[in-house]
Scaffold this active site. Structure first.
Site, short mmCIF file in Angstrom:
data_model
loop_
_atom_site.label_atom_id
_atom_site.label_comp_id
_atom_site.label_asym_id
_atom_site.label_seq_id
_atom_site.Cartn_x
_atom_site.Cartn_y
_atom_site.Cartn_z
N LYS A 94 34.80 78.49 -29.91
CA LYS A 94 36.12 77.87 -30.06
C LYS A 94 36.97 78.71 -30.99
O LYS A 94 36.52 79.13 -32.07
CB LYS A 94 36.01 76.45 -30.62
CG LYS A 94 37.38 75.78 -30.83
CD LYS A 94 37.23 74.41 -31.47
CE LYS A 94 36.95 74.48 -32.96
NZ LYS A 94 38.17 74.87 -33.75
N ASP B 42 41.65 76.28 -28.75
CA ASP B 42 42.01 74.96 -29.29
C ASP B 42 43.42 75.01 -29.85
O ASP B 42 43.63 75.10 -31.06
CB ASP B 42 41.00 74.57 -30.37
CG ASP B 42 41.18 73.14 -30.84
OD1 ASP B 42 41.85 72.36 -30.14
OD2 ASP B 42 40.63 72.81 -31.91
N LYS C 63 45.96 72.63 -28.89
CA LYS C 63 46.57 71.29 -28.96
C LYS C 63 48.06 71.34 -28.59
O LYS C 63 48.92 70.89 -29.35
CB LYS C 63 46.36 70.67 -30.33
CG LYS C 63 44.89 70.51 -30.72
CD LYS C 63 44.76 69.86 -32.08
CE LYS C 63 43.31 69.72 -32.50
NZ LYS C 63 42.68 71.03 -32.83
N ASP D 278 54.74 69.82 -25.94
CA ASP D 278 56.13 70.26 -25.91
C ASP D 278 56.76 69.67 -24.66
O ASP D 278 56.15 68.85 -23.97
CB ASP D 278 56.21 71.79 -25.92
CG ASP D 278 57.45 72.31 -26.64
OD1 ASP D 278 58.56 71.87 -26.28
OD2 ASP D 278 57.32 73.15 -27.55
N THR E 150 39.22 63.80 -35.20
CA THR E 150 38.05 63.24 -35.88
C THR E 150 38.24 63.18 -37.39
O THR E 150 37.41 62.60 -38.09
CB THR E 150 36.78 64.04 -35.55
OG1 THR E 150 37.01 65.43 -35.81
CG2 THR E 150 36.39 63.86 -34.10
N ARG F 16 31.37 74.69 -39.32
CA ARG F 16 30.85 75.00 -40.65
C ARG F 16 29.34 74.99 -40.77
O ARG F 16 28.78 75.88 -41.44
CB ARG F 16 31.48 74.05 -41.68
CG ARG F 16 32.83 74.52 -42.16
CD ARG F 16 33.58 73.48 -42.97
NE ARG F 16 34.12 72.45 -42.10
CZ ARG F 16 34.98 71.51 -42.49
NH1 ARG F 16 35.35 71.46 -43.75
NH2 ARG F 16 35.46 70.63 -41.65
#
Length: 232
Positions: A34, A61, A63, A66, A116, A207
């Site tokens: 990603k 990613d 998002k 518009d 999340t 992470r």
């Protein structure tokens, strides 16, 4: 799908050089990555093209949200880059424009429902009256109606979303944390095994892998947990 096709490693690092280092360290253990805002604005779009040319799958990613024409033109160009997945906010008009623009390309469009990192209080502050769970369900219904390829939601909502979208759509869940790992800024999390059992098709892990002392060992431990869950 095997576990390797379901694990998406989030390259949430500040530079392309560091991303390249993580990909080399992970070697053949990981086939899906990603790339989000942090890396995109540091030269990550060309890096994403390079990963795709090298046979890796890339989840961009971004998002998107518009006016319809802007979303459509952006999706058309992203499809030409060889990306495997692309996110946009799950607003019905934007999703319909994106689906039309991506037709025939093989690009899997994912509707982002509720981040999340957000809980009920965050939604109230943003002006929503729904709970996170209710808003996720509504967005899932709208994504299915628009013809989207999948949904991004918390693993906590995966079972409910699977009941709405059926078996054919992807359910991609960030906020995945192995047992004992720190939650960081995530508020709605699950372990890899729990998420798969709940109905998730793909797991995004950043992470716990990229910040590990041995990223490859961390990834392989998660893959082993996923494999066991899929067998069960």
């Amino acid at each position: 799908m095997e576990a390797r096709e379901r694990l998406i490693v989030g390259l949430d690092v500040p530079t392309v050089a560091e991303a390249e280092e993580k990909v080399r360290a992970l070697s053949d253990s990981v086939v899906f990555y990603k790339i989000g805002y942090q890396l995109v604005f540091a030269g990550g779009l060309e890096f994403a093209r390079d990963l795709a040319r090298d046979g890796k799958k890339v989840f961009l990613d971004m998002k998107l949200l518009d006016i319809d024409n802007t979303v459509a033109k952006g999706v058309e160009n992203i499809a030409k880059m060889g990306m495997s997945m692309l996110t946009l906010h799950a607003y019905p008009k934007a999703m319909r424009a994106a689906v039309e623009a991506a037709a025939g390309s093989g690009l899997c469009l994912l509707g982002v429902t509720v981040l999340t990192s957000m809980d009920a209080e965050d939604l109230i502050e943003a002006g929503y009256n729904d709970t996170p769970q209710a808003l996720v369900r509504r967005r899932a219904e709208q994504a299915r109606a628009a013809g989207m390829g999948g949904i991004v939601c918390s693993a906590e909502e995966a079972a409910a979303v699977r009941g709405i979208v059926g078996p054919g759509m992807a359910i991609v869940t960030p906020g995945i944390r192995p047992a004992g790992a720190e939650k960081g800024d995530q508020k709605r999390v699950m372990t890899p095994a729990e998420a798969l059992k709940a109905g998730s098709s793909h797991l995004v892990v950043a992470r716990p892998i990229v910040k590990a002392a041995d990223p490859r060992a961390a990834a392989e431990a998660i893959l082993a947990e996923m494999t066991d869950a899929l067998k069960a």
